[in-house]
Write a protein that holds these residues in place. Structure first.
Motif, PDB file in Angstrom:
ATOM      1  N   ALA A   1       0.840  -1.205   0.000  1.00  0.00           N
ATOM      2  CA  ALA A   1       0.000   0.000   0.000  1.00  0.00           C
ATOM      3  C   ALA A   1       0.872   1.251   0.000  1.00  0.00           C
ATOM      4  O   ALA A   1       0.564   2.254  -0.671  1.00  0.00           O
ATOM      5  CB  ALA A   1      -0.918  -0.009   1.224  1.00  0.00           C
ATOM      6  N   SER A   2       1.982   1.175   0.759  1.00  0.00           N
ATOM      7  CA  SER A   2       2.905   2.311   0.814  1.00  0.00           C
ATOM      8  C   SER A   2       3.551   2.551  -0.547  1.00  0.00           C
ATOM      9  O   SER A   2       3.691   3.710  -0.984  1.00  0.00           O
ATOM     10  CB  SER A   2       3.982   2.038   1.870  1.00  0.00           C
ATOM     11  OG  SER A   2       4.950   3.059   1.887  1.00  0.00           O
TER      12      SER A   2
ATOM     13  N   LYS B   1       2.313   1.814  -3.402  1.00  0.00           N
ATOM     14  CA  LYS B   1       1.284   2.358  -4.301  1.00  0.00           C
ATOM     15  C   LYS B   1       1.067   3.841  -4.023  1.00  0.00           C
ATOM     16  O   LYS B   1       0.929   4.656  -4.962  1.00  0.00           O
ATOM     17  CB  LYS B   1      -0.026   1.579  -4.109  1.00  0.00           C
ATOM     18  CG  LYS B   1      -1.085   1.919  -5.128  1.00  0.00           C
ATOM     19  CD  LYS B   1      -2.294   1.000  -4.982  1.00  0.00           C
ATOM     20  CE  LYS B   1      -3.357   1.329  -6.007  1.00  0.00           C
ATOM     21  NZ  LYS B   1      -4.542   0.440  -5.876  1.00  0.00           N
ATOM     22  N   GLU B   2       1.038   4.221  -2.746  1.00  0.00           N
ATOM     23  CA  GLU B   2       0.856   5.627  -2.387  1.00  0.00           C
ATOM     24  C   GLU B   2       2.035   6.475  -2.892  1.00  0.00           C
ATOM     25  O   GLU B   2       1.847   7.570  -3.442  1.00  0.00           O
ATOM     26  CB  GLU B   2       0.732   5.764  -0.868  1.00  0.00           C
ATOM     27  CG  GLU B   2      -0.594   5.263  -0.313  1.00  0.00           C
ATOM     28  CD  GLU B   2      -0.625   5.336   1.206  1.00  0.00           C
ATOM     29  OE1 GLU B   2       0.305   5.935   1.797  1.00  0.00           O
ATOM     30  OE2 GLU B   2      -1.583   4.794   1.799  1.00  0.00           O
ATOM     31  N   ASP B   3       3.270   5.951  -2.679  1.00  0.00           N
ATOM     32  CA  ASP B   3       4.459   6.676  -3.129  1.00  0.00           C
ATOM     33  C   ASP B   3       4.448   6.840  -4.645  1.00  0.00           C
ATOM     34  O   ASP B   3       4.777   7.924  -5.177  1.00  0.00           O
ATOM     35  CB  ASP B   3       5.735   5.925  -2.712  1.00  0.00           C
ATOM     36  CG  ASP B   3       5.965   5.967  -1.214  1.00  0.00           C
ATOM     37  OD1 ASP B   3       5.308   6.777  -0.539  1.00  0.00           O
ATOM     38  OD2 ASP B   3       6.795   5.168  -0.717  1.00  0.00           O
TER      39      ASP B   3
ATOM     40  N   THR C   1       1.854   6.849  -6.656  1.00  0.00           N
ATOM     41  CA  THR C   1       0.816   7.810  -7.036  1.00  0.00           C
ATOM     42  C   THR C   1       1.296   9.236  -6.802  1.00  0.00           C
ATOM     43  O   THR C   1       1.095  10.128  -7.640  1.00  0.00           O
ATOM     44  CB  THR C   1      -0.476   7.553  -6.222  1.00  0.00           C
ATOM     45  OG1 THR C   1      -0.914   6.211  -6.451  1.00  0.00           O
ATOM     46  CG2 THR C   1      -1.581   8.519  -6.623  1.00  0.00           C
ATOM     47  N   ALA C   2       1.976   9.448  -5.659  1.00  0.00           N
ATOM     48  CA  ALA C   2       2.472  10.793  -5.339  1.00  0.00           C
ATOM     49  C   ALA C   2       3.531  11.236  -6.343  1.00  0.00           C
ATOM     50  O   ALA C   2       3.539  12.396  -6.800  1.00  0.00           O
ATOM     51  CB  ALA C   2       3.046  10.803  -3.920  1.00  0.00           C
TER      52      ALA C   2
ATOM     53  N   LYS D   1       1.957  12.102  -9.597  1.00  0.00           N
ATOM     54  CA  LYS D   1       1.257  13.380  -9.479  1.00  0.00           C
ATOM     55  C   LYS D   1       2.259  14.531  -9.590  1.00  0.00           C
ATOM     56  O   LYS D   1       1.993  15.554 -10.266  1.00  0.00           O
ATOM     57  CB  LYS D   1       0.537  13.432  -8.123  1.00  0.00           C
ATOM     58  CG  LYS D   1      -0.332  14.661  -7.939  1.00  0.00           C
ATOM     59  CD  LYS D   1      -1.539  14.639  -8.874  1.00  0.00           C
ATOM     60  CE  LYS D   1      -2.460  15.815  -8.624  1.00  0.00           C
ATOM     61  NZ  LYS D   1      -3.583  15.855  -9.601  1.00  0.00           N
TER      62      LYS D   1
ATOM     63  N   GLU E   1       0.022   0.315 -11.243  1.00  0.00           N
ATOM     64  CA  GLU E   1      -0.910  -0.061 -10.179  1.00  0.00           C
ATOM     65  C   GLU E   1      -1.450  -1.475 -10.402  1.00  0.00           C
ATOM     66  O   GLU E   1      -1.619  -2.253  -9.460  1.00  0.00           O
ATOM     67  CB  GLU E   1      -2.063   0.946 -10.116  1.00  0.00           C
ATOM     68  CG  GLU E   1      -1.651   2.284  -9.522  1.00  0.00           C
ATOM     69  CD  GLU E   1      -2.794   3.286  -9.496  1.00  0.00           C
ATOM     70  OE1 GLU E   1      -3.760   3.097 -10.302  1.00  0.00           O
ATOM     71  OE2 GLU E   1      -2.741   4.233  -8.701  1.00  0.00           O
TER      72      GLU E   1
END
Length: 538
Positions: free
Chosen positions: A426-427, A429-431, A433-434, A437, A462
């Motif tokens: 999950a981390s 994936k968050e990194d 995405t950031a 962005k 993803e």
């Protein structure tokens, strides 16, 4: 065998009411279901009105090809004289259909024996086969375990025309191949070969749903003298001619009282089990083995989809001269049963008991009273392997009904799961995405218009993370497979398809494990008709 009893699981609110508080339903039935009611039924009912000689001739003619045991012959003689019957029935399912077909036959036999002793009169067990039913999709399959899961194995129909079960023939090669595949799916036991040979032998001269069903049921229960009759048997239809005439004559009044009764049933909070219409004729017309439901319209009996239209006189002539062209529906079948048989008690399942609750006024219209409607015996059979698993996990059968095996399985999985893995994924994936962005923002500042490509690239990564997560999960569950399977097996054995075992399992699995002697063993249990669910440990 050890037997335990529990409150009926998975019961509807209405069925619970029927089992636990029948007196509150007195406006829908003529009798409660207890010994006093059976005593009163015997005293109050004129059983001399039935065409006993003709009925015995019809049953004898029907059963003779399957083989009449000495006990069956005795019961026929008693029926000809002054015997009364306990009766129940079922659709003609493949391999006898779900186990509750067997349980229903056992119920009929056991209650008849008990009442013969208590009442001191001949009480005869009768099983009617719903050979007039045309919904073949309800009877053309067996659930079997394959790859540690229950699979629905459907006989591939040669024709999709929905003929009645008694007129729906098997293709000899196709049904033989189907049965061979069915038996190959079973674990090989000491009983498999013998059971297969028996089934193939019974199939030989019984190449439609109803005849094959009758052959199996007769083989299972002939030593108990269970009498069988197919509702679609033409000689029986001839005997019923007089009663079809009554149903045609009073069709309008019958539709009215049933419609009103079902409305009262719904108002009491019990739903609409029949979903009847005010213009229903409650009869089918049969042509070339197909059934067409009739309605009343403009003084005629019609099926507009088929282009059928009869005046009352024309339909009455059919009832007189060709009664085999008529067939009962859910309303007139119970009425016909009462007209044909001297019925002490009808054995019913939850659905049957509900729709009978809409028929009290229909019986009164024809100057009859409902028989005592006895809930059939409800049974779960627990083999030794399942018993061992129950003991291993300290479960009782009701625990499995309540979903505790599934909960315990999920808890076991969670206890062995390394929570760092999903957290880390999950981390990531968050990194990701950031970072994407941030990239998209810089590109916009530089007036580089690649937002669709950036989003597509992010979506790809993803999906790869999701793929990796699934692969990790599959590998993780694979390591726990043996333990998980034990929980799944308990659930599959005791709540297949999320309900009672008897509603899904065919007798095939149990007979393959324990042999055909299992039927006789089940008959020797001292059952109580108390609305409880019986658990039999074998």
């Amino acid at each position: 065998m050890r037997v335990e009893q529990y409150t009926q699981p998975f019961a509807s609110s209405f069925y619970k009411k029927y089992l636990e508080d029948i007196s509150s339903l007195s406006s829908f039935y003529h009798y409660e279901w207890n010994q006093n009611a059976l005593n009163n039924r015997l005293q109050e009912t004129d059983f001399s009105k039935h065409k006993r000689n003709e009925l015995v001739e019809v049953i004898t003619s029907y059963m003779s090809p399957f083989g009449l045991s000495e006990k069956s012959k005795l019961h026929l003689e008693e029926l000809k004289d002054n015997g009364i019957v306990v009766i129940g029935g079922q659709q003609a399912g493949l391999m006898s259909g779900p186990m509750y077909s067997i349980h229903k036959a056992i119920s009929v036999i056991v209650l008849a024996k008990q009442q013969r002793e208590i009442l001191g009169v001949p009480v005869i067990p009768v099983f009617w086969i719903a050979g007039e039913d045309h919904d073949i999709d309800e009877v053309n399959h067996v659930y079997i375990e394959r790859g540690r899961k229950l699979q629905k194995m459907t006989y591939p129909e040669a024709s999709r025309i929905k003929k009645i079960a008694s007129k729906s023939p098997f293709d000899k090669k196709m049904i033989t191949a189907y049965l061979e595949e069915l038996f190959k799916s079973l674990p090989e036991t000491l009983h498999t070969k013998k059971l297969f040979q028996k089934v193939i032998a019974l199939l030989e001269n019984n190449l439609n749903y109803s005849d094959f069903f009758a052959a199996l049921m007769n083989d299972f229960f002939q030593q108990e003298g269970l009498l069988l009759i197919d509702a679609a048997y033409e000689p029986l239809r001839k005997l019923e001619s007089e009663y079809f005439q009554k149903m045609v004559k009073y069709s309008s009044q019958l539709a009215e009282v049933v419609f009103e009764n079902e409305a009262a049933f719904e108002k009491a909070g019990y739903g609409t089990p029949i979903q009847t219409k005010e213009n229903a004729a409650h009869l089918f017309y049969v042509e070339d083995g197909e059934r067409f439901l009739l309605e009343r319209k403009d003084g005629k009996f019609v099926n507009e989809g088929k282009g059928i239209a009869f005046s009352e006189v024309e339909l009455m002539n059919i009832a007189i001269n060709e009664p085999e062209r008529l067939s009962n529906n859910v309303v007139t079948r119970p009425l016909m049963q009462e007209m044909v048989f001297p019925v002490l008690s009808f054995i019913g399942g939850p659905g049957e008991i509900a729709y009978w609750g809409t028929l009290r006024s229909a019986f009164e219209l024809f100057e009859m009273r409902m028989p005592v409607i006895m809930p059939r015996l409800s049974i779960t059979i627990v083999n030794s392997k399942t018993q061992n698993l129950l003991e291993k996990f300290s479960f009782r059968v009701p625990d499995i009904w309540e979903g505790m095996a599934e909960k315990a399985k999920l808890q076991y999985i969670d206890e062995h799961r390394n929570e760092k893995i999903p957290t880390l994924l999950a981390s990531i994936k968050e990194d990701l995405t950031a970072k994407y962005k941030e990239l998209e923002t810089i590109l916009q500042e530089e007036n580089i218009k690649l937002a669709p490509l950036v989003n597509k690239n992010l979506d790809y990564h993803e999906k790869q993370i999701t793929f990796l997560n699934n692969a990790i999960e599959d590998t993780f569950l694979g390591k726990l497979d043996a333990s998980i399977n034990r929980y799944d097996r308990l659930t599959m054995e005791l709540t297949p398809n999320g309900g009672l075992q008897e509603r899904t399992f065919s007798p095939l699995q149990l007979l393959n494990e324990a042999g055909t002697e299992l039927i006789q063993d089940l008959l020797e249990i001292q059952y109580e008709f108390n609305g409880q669910h019986h658990i039999v440990f074998i």
